[in-house]
Scaffold this active site. Sequence first.
Site, PDB file in Angstrom:
ATOM      1  N   HIS A  17       4.738  -9.977   2.207  1.00 39.33           N
ATOM      2  CA  HIS A  17       3.785 -10.635   3.100  1.00 39.33           C
ATOM      3  C   HIS A  17       2.656 -11.269   2.287  1.00 39.33           C
ATOM      4  CE1 HIS A  17       4.995  -7.428   6.228  1.00 39.33           C
ATOM      5  NE2 HIS A  17       5.507  -8.575   6.652  1.00 39.33           N
ATOM      6  N   LYS A  41       5.802  -1.233  21.743  1.00 40.62           N
ATOM      7  CA  LYS A  41       6.220  -0.595  20.493  1.00 40.62           C
ATOM      8  C   LYS A  41       5.092   0.251  19.935  1.00 40.62           C
ATOM      9  CE  LYS A  41       9.598  -3.330  18.069  1.00 40.62           C
ATOM     10  NZ  LYS A  41       9.785  -4.232  16.938  1.00 40.62           N
ATOM     11  N   ARG A  90      13.526 -14.876   4.015  1.00 41.45           N
ATOM     12  CA  ARG A  90      14.177 -14.054   3.008  1.00 41.45           C
ATOM     13  C   ARG A  90      15.649 -14.409   2.851  1.00 41.45           C
ATOM     14  NH1 ARG A  90      12.371  -8.621   5.867  1.00 41.45           N
ATOM     15  NH2 ARG A  90      13.111  -9.959   7.527  1.00 41.45           N
ATOM     16  N   SER A 127       8.776  -4.415   6.276  1.00 42.37           N
ATOM     17  CA  SER A 127       7.928  -3.266   6.608  1.00 42.37           C
ATOM     18  C   SER A 127       8.776  -2.089   7.071  1.00 42.37           C
ATOM     19  CB  SER A 127       6.932  -3.632   7.709  1.00 42.37           C
ATOM     20  OG  SER A 127       6.014  -4.573   7.248  1.00 42.37           O
TER      21      SER A 127
END
Length: 159
Positions: A17, A41, A90, A127
């Site tokens: 990040h 969440k 990614r 993460s």
Amino acid sequence: MRRAVCPGSFDPITNGHLDIISRASRLYDEVYVAVMINKSKKGLFEIDERIDLIRRVTAEYGNVIVEAFHGLLVDYCKERDIPAIVKGLRAVSDFDYELQMAQMNNGLSGVETLFVPTNPTYSFLSSSLVKEVATWGGDVSHLVPPMVLEALNKRLRKD
């Protein structure tokens, strides 16, 4: 004033990040880091903790503003006159999802999305993966900034 936003949950912020945020901070006058609030969440870190960690690890850039947001990212952008979203990619799987989001955001508001290829060093990093490895006692010290590692270890009671 050239503005962009780097959105995400950042639970916790990783070196991947930071790579994207630091690169964006060299291209834009102001970079907003928008920390998503998802009430459905339960994150490892509370929103205020994430914001504090991000502010501390991005302080050296001098042009990063960290805020929480909920709702549509395009509304966040409109409220702050932000014409661009910066997203790290990614892998091809990221592109498939992010392209749909970029097209929807542009169709809703005209906000552009710029894709930045992730540094190969962080191409596998997320993460979720950091939290999983840390939970099982794995070494994630090379994946997160030192103050994030400290907070992660404290949260997982691994001091």
